[in-house]
Design a protein around this motif. Structure first.
Motif, PDB file in Angstrom:
ATOM      1  N   UNK A  15       0.919  -1.056   0.242  1.00 28.71           N
ATOM      2  CA  UNK A  15       0.041   0.090  -0.164  1.00 28.71           C
ATOM      3  C   UNK A  15       0.799   1.216  -0.074  1.00 28.71           C
ATOM      4  N   UNK A  16       0.591   2.362  -0.821  1.00 28.27           N
ATOM      5  CA  UNK A  16       1.567   3.693  -0.623  1.00 28.27           C
ATOM      6  C   UNK A  16       1.190   4.316   0.579  1.00 28.27           C
ATOM      7  N   UNK A  17       2.484   4.761   0.533  1.00 25.33           N
ATOM      8  CA  UNK A  17       2.551   5.692   2.030  1.00 25.33           C
ATOM      9  C   UNK A  17       1.821   6.864   1.826  1.00 25.33           C
ATOM     10  N   UNK A  18       1.320   7.399   3.307  1.00 26.38           N
ATOM     11  CA  UNK A  18       0.477   8.553   3.309  1.00 26.38           C
ATOM     12  C   UNK A  18       1.680   9.597   3.809  1.00 26.38           C
ATOM     13  N   UNK A  19       1.316  10.805   3.327  1.00 31.77           N
ATOM     14  CA  UNK A  19       2.232  11.910   3.650  1.00 31.77           C
ATOM     15  C   UNK A  19       1.113  13.291   4.196  1.00 31.77           C
ATOM     16  N   UNK A  20       1.684  13.824   5.075  1.00 27.51           N
ATOM     17  CA  UNK A  20       0.998  15.043   5.554  1.00 27.51           C
ATOM     18  C   UNK A  20       2.023  15.943   5.994  1.00 27.51           C
ATOM     19  N   UNK A  21       1.706  17.271   5.681  1.00 31.45           N
ATOM     20  CA  UNK A  21       2.921  18.364   5.842  1.00 31.45           C
ATOM     21  C   UNK A  21       2.293  19.220   6.765  1.00 31.45           C
ATOM     22  N   UNK A  22       3.349  20.056   7.712  1.00 28.03           N
ATOM     23  CA  UNK A  22       2.944  20.823   8.423  1.00 28.03           C
ATOM     24  C   UNK A  22       4.195  22.111   8.505  1.00 28.03           C
ATOM     25  N   UNK A  23       3.712  23.335   8.463  1.00 29.64           N
ATOM     26  CA  UNK A  23       4.485  24.415   8.537  1.00 29.64           C
ATOM     27  C   UNK A  23       5.582  24.179   9.688  1.00 29.64           C
ATOM     28  N   UNK A  24       6.815  24.847   9.436  1.00 30.39           N
ATOM     29  CA  UNK A  24       7.700  24.682  10.595  1.00 30.39           C
ATOM     30  C   UNK A  24       8.436  25.911  10.593  1.00 30.39           C
ATOM     31  N   UNK A  25       9.040  26.126  11.784  1.00 31.55           N
ATOM     32  CA  UNK A  25       9.815  27.474  11.995  1.00 31.55           C
ATOM     33  C   UNK A  25      11.352  26.961  11.969  1.00 31.55           C
ATOM     34  N   UNK A  26      11.914  26.024  11.284  1.00 30.27           N
ATOM     35  CA  UNK A  26      13.320  25.648  11.506  1.00 30.27           C
ATOM     36  C   UNK A  26      14.090  26.785  11.059  1.00 30.27           C
ATOM     37  N   UNK A  27      13.408  27.196   9.900  1.00 26.26           N
ATOM     38  CA  UNK A  27      14.585  28.109   8.998  1.00 26.26           C
ATOM     39  C   UNK A  27      14.618  29.401   9.773  1.00 26.26           C
TER      40      UNK A  27
END
Length: 318
Positions: A1-13
Motif C-alpha cells: 500500500x502506498x505511504x501517506x504523507x502529511x505536511x505541517x509548516x515549521x519554523x526551523x528556518x
C-alpha cells in the motif's frame, strides 16, 4: 500500500544560528516544513484520517497543515532539501507516535517517521547543497532524501569491508581512511598500527579492524590524555588530569558514599521522609498500606563521555 504523507509548516528556518551559517556557505533559508511519512497495513477510513490529522496538526493553526507540500522550489537557484532518520531502524519518535495511534484506535498504522524539509536558495554560484545538508542533520542517525520517502523498504546496503593498502601506499592510506571515516587517528596511532600490520603481521589491515581499533584505543576507552603526563611549557606536572579530578575525594573522602565507580558517584545526602508500603519479611511481594518512613537519601551524580554506540539511542548517555 502506498505511504501517506502529511505536511505541517515549521519554523526551523528561523534559527539565527542556521541563517548565519547558511549565509556563510552561500545559501538563504526561505522556509521549512515537517513531513509525516506514514506506513499503514490497510487503507484508512475518512473517520480514521480525521483522527490522524487531529493528532498531527497544530491545534490552533489547522491552516498550516496539508496533504500536499506547503513549500516548493520557485525558480533558478531554489531547491528543497529533505532530511530524515535512516530507514534501517525505527526511530524512538516513531515508536511513541505509533503507540499513541494505537491508543486512538488507529491500529493500521505501523510506522511514522518525521522528515524535515528546507526551502533554500543559492546566493553564490559555487554553493553546494551537500554543505548545507551538513548543517541540518546528524550523519550517524539521519540522511538526505533527494526524492522524499516513498517506502521504508528502500535504504542503502551496508558498505562492504575492504583492505587498507598500507603495504603499497604506506601510512598515507591510514591517514586517508581516518580522515574519510572520522576515526580520529593521531600520528602515534598510525605509527603503532604501521608497526603492527606492516612490520609484524606483514599484511594490509581490513576496514573492520581499523574501525575496531579506533573504538578500542579511543580516549573514552583508554584515557590516553586524561591519564597521561601533563607537560606545560616543557615542565612535567606532578599530577595527571585524572589525579587532579580525584584529589577532592582523597582529601575529603567522607563526603562521598560512592566515588569513581564506572561513571557514577554518590554524595552523602540527608534524611528524608518518604512513603513506603508496609510489607512483611515473609511476604514481600504482597501489597500493603503506605506509611511515612525516614530514610537516608544520597545524591547520585552520573558522568558519561560518550553516546550509546549505535543507532538505537544515540543521544542519551550510555
Amino acid at each position: 500500500m502506498p505511504m501517506l504523507h502529511f505536511y505541517r509548516v515549521a519554523d526551523l528556518h528561523t534559527s539565527a544560528s542556521l541563517t548565519s551559517r547558511a549565509s556563510e556557505i552561500g545559501f538563504e533559508v526561505l522556509a521549512s516544513e515537517v513531513c509525516f511519512n506514514i506506513e499503514a497495513t490497510a487503507e484508512l477510513s475518512l473517520a480514521d484520517q480525521t483522527k490522524l490529522q487531529y493528532l498531527l496538526q497544530e491545534t490552533f493553526e489547522p491552516q498550516n497543515f496539508s496533504v500536499k507540500p506547503l513549500i516548493s522550489a520557485q525558480g533558478d537557484g531554489d531547491s528543497i532539501l529533505e532530511v530524515a532518520p535512516r530507514q534501517q531502524f525505527t526511530s524512538a519518535w516513531s515508536t511513541n507516535a505509533v503507540s499513541i495511534c494505537s491508543a486512538m484506535g488507529l491500529v493500521q498504522i505501523t510506522r511514522i517517521e518525521k522528515s524535515r524539509r528546507y526551502h533554500i536558495k543559492r546566493t553564490s554560484p559555487t554553493a553546494s547543497p551537500q554543505k548545507f545538508a551538513l548543517l541540518v542533520h546528524d550523519r550517524m542517525t539521519e540522511c538526505v532524501y533527494p526524492n522524499g520517502i516513498a517506502s521504508f523498504d528502500q535504504h542503502a546496503e551496508p558498505e562492504k569491508w575492504t583492505t587498507v593498502p598500507i603495504m603499497k601506499e604506506g601510512r598515507k592510506a591510514l591517514e586517508q581512511l581516518s580522515k574519510e571515516k572520522g576515526l580520529g587517528y593521531d600520528s602515534q596511532d598510525i605509527d603503532y598500527y604501521m608497526r603492527v600490520f606492516k612490520d609484524e603481521l606483514k599484511r594490509d589491515p581490513t576496514t573492520v579492524e581499523c574501525f575496531d581499533l579506533a573504538q578500542g584505543n579511543s580516549e573514552h576507552s583508554r584515557h590516553w590524555f586524561f591519564g597521561g603526563r601533563v607537560v606545560i611549557d616543557g615542565e612535567v606536572m606532578p599530577k595527571t588530569l585524572f589525579e587532579w579530578v580525584k584529589r577532592p575525594f582523597k582529601e575529603n573522602p567522607s563526603n562521598s558514599t560512592i566515588a569513581f565507580k564506572d561513571n557514577s558517584s554518590a554524595l552523602r545526602g540527608f534524611q528524608h521522609i518518604a512513603l513506603f508500603p508496609e510489607q512483611s519479611s515473609d511476604k514481600p511481594a504482597e501489597p500493603g498500606a503506605f506509611r511515612e518512613v525516614k530514610r537516608d537519601f544520597d545524591v547520585t551524580l552520573t558522568v558519561e563521555t560518550h553516546n550509546f554506540p549505535c543507532g538505537i539511542a544515540p543521544f542519551p548517555g550510555a
